[in-house]
Design a protein around this motif. Structure first.
Motif, short mmCIF file in Angstrom:
data_model
loop_
_atom_site.label_atom_id
_atom_site.label_comp_id
_atom_site.label_asym_id
_atom_site.label_seq_id
_atom_site.Cartn_x
_atom_site.Cartn_y
_atom_site.Cartn_z
N THR A 30 0.82 -1.21 0.00
CA THR A 30 0.00 0.00 0.00
C THR A 30 0.85 1.26 0.00
O THR A 30 0.64 2.19 -0.80
N PHE A 31 1.85 1.31 0.89
CA PHE A 31 2.64 2.53 1.02
C PHE A 31 3.62 2.69 -0.14
O PHE A 31 3.93 3.82 -0.53
N LYS A 34 1.47 4.17 -2.75
CA LYS A 34 1.15 5.55 -2.40
C LYS A 34 2.35 6.48 -2.62
O LYS A 34 2.20 7.60 -3.14
N ASP A 43 3.55 9.20 4.63
CA ASP A 43 3.64 7.95 3.88
C ASP A 43 5.05 7.38 3.94
O ASP A 43 5.25 6.17 4.04
N LEU A 46 5.63 5.92 7.41
CA LEU A 46 4.89 4.67 7.56
C LEU A 46 5.52 3.55 6.74
O LEU A 46 5.57 2.40 7.19
N LEU A 47 6.02 3.87 5.56
CA LEU A 47 6.70 2.87 4.74
C LEU A 47 7.96 2.35 5.43
O LEU A 47 8.22 1.14 5.45
N PHE A 264 -1.26 1.74 11.23
CA PHE A 264 -1.31 2.05 9.81
C PHE A 264 -2.75 2.25 9.35
O PHE A 264 -3.05 3.15 8.57
N SER A 268 -3.78 5.99 7.82
CA SER A 268 -3.72 6.17 6.37
C SER A 268 -5.01 5.72 5.71
O SER A 268 -5.45 4.58 5.88
N GLU A 319 -2.25 13.29 4.95
CA GLU A 319 -2.44 12.36 3.84
C GLU A 319 -2.62 13.12 2.53
O GLU A 319 -3.14 14.21 2.52
#
Length: 319
Positions: A30-31, A34, A43, A46-47, A264, A268, A319
């Motif tokens: 997902t990340f 993104k 992002d 979070l990645l 997460f 997000s 975001e």
């Protein structure tokens, strides 16, 4: 020193791996998607947190095998140093990224206009590189300790007096620099994040409560997962020995890898959309299950990106 009970340790490791690995794989996909489309600082953090968790989970089977061998290292000895280094480095690396996420959240609500104008993905990327290097340098002690009066077939366990002379002060420094400072910064950011959001009564109540719940949940996970193990560093330094309960405290840190995906999800909208897509895919393959319908909350969450709410969501939640 008493070791963690085999059944307890193995149960925690297996549960963490089974729950955490697929969830973090989904988060990684997902990340990555993104970041390729339109990267934002949150992002990127979070990645990196996902990558840290995946590294931890990939080397977790080595710890499982060690537990099954009654804490005797019967695998190639080079993996002892490598797995121990990855195990502890990723645990502490996570504290930095959780801290960075909290700072990003706080700045987004405290200074929405100024922050939206000044924030750049390149700054988050540079900070992430710094966090990785800083953690690697600090946790290099895991690679050094086994060579100080080392004992064969024992992997980072039952330290000699010579090893403890080096290790105990370093553990205290790790506790202060890699846990206490990130935790205090995160607490400051999230407490003020909650205070500011609570005063914004014109904001959609559901969005506000979800954001407040995310902040409180993150702090609870931070304290429960990393607190006990780091308290053992303080106790160990005072008593000048490794506490008997240190291995059990370490199990709390292990759980973080399967709890992060919950952060997460609430952090997000892209992650919520991925979860919704996966759930829909599963339910389509189970046509006979009358109860397998997409929860209304997932449908609502995945639709929150529409204007005009999207602009406020981007400014306030990064975001």
């Amino acid at each position: 020193m008493p070791k963690c009970h085999t059944g307890l340790c193995l149960s925690v490791y297996v549960l963490t791996f089974v729950l955490g690995f697929p969830a973090n794989i989904l988060a990684f996909y997902t990340f990555c998607k993104k970041v390729r489309q339109k990267a934002t600082p949150i992002d990127i953090f979070l990645l990196n947190l996902t990558v840290s968790d995946l590294l931890f989970l990939l080397f977790l089977p080595f710890k499982m095998q060690e537990v099954m061998d009654d804490m005797m290292w019967n695998m190639p000895y080079i993996f002892c140093h490598l797995s121990g280094f990855i195990f502890f480095m990723t645990i502490y690396n996570s504290t930095f990224f959780l801290m960075a996420i909290s700072v990003e959240r706080y700045l987004g609500v405290a200074f929405p206009i100024q922050h939206s104008l000044k924030r750049r993905p390149v700054y988050a990327a540079a900070a992430s590189i710094f966090f990785w290097i800083f953690s690697i340098i600090h946790l290099s002690i895991v690679l050094i300790i086994p060579f100080i009066a080392s004992q064969p077939r024992i992997c980072y366990e039952d330290f000699t007096d010579a090893q403890l002379e080096v290790l105990l002060p370093v553990r205290l420094e790790l506790c202060i620099v890699l846990f206490c400072i990130p935790f205090f910064i995160s607490s400051f950011c999230y407490i003020n994040f909650i205070r500011i959001l609570s005063s914004l009564q014109h904001i959609n109540r559901r969005k506000r409560l979800r954001a407040i719940g995310m902040a409180l949940g993150t702090l609870v996970v931070f304290a429960l997962c990393f607190g006990p193990y780091n308290v053992s560093h303080i106790v160990g330094f005072v008593q000048w020995k490794s506490p008997d309960w240190r291995d059990n405290a370490l199990l709390c840190s292990t759980f973080n890898a399967c709890l992060d995906p919950f952060i997460f999800y609430f952090s997000s909208s892209a992650m919520r959309g991925s979860v919704s897509s996966v759930w829909q895919g599963v339910t389509k393959r189970l046509p006979g299950c009358l109860s397998c319908r997409v929860p209304r909350v997932l449908k609502i969450s995945s639709s929150n990106n529409s204007a005009p709410g999207q602009l406020w969501h981007q400014l306030q939640f990064g975001e």
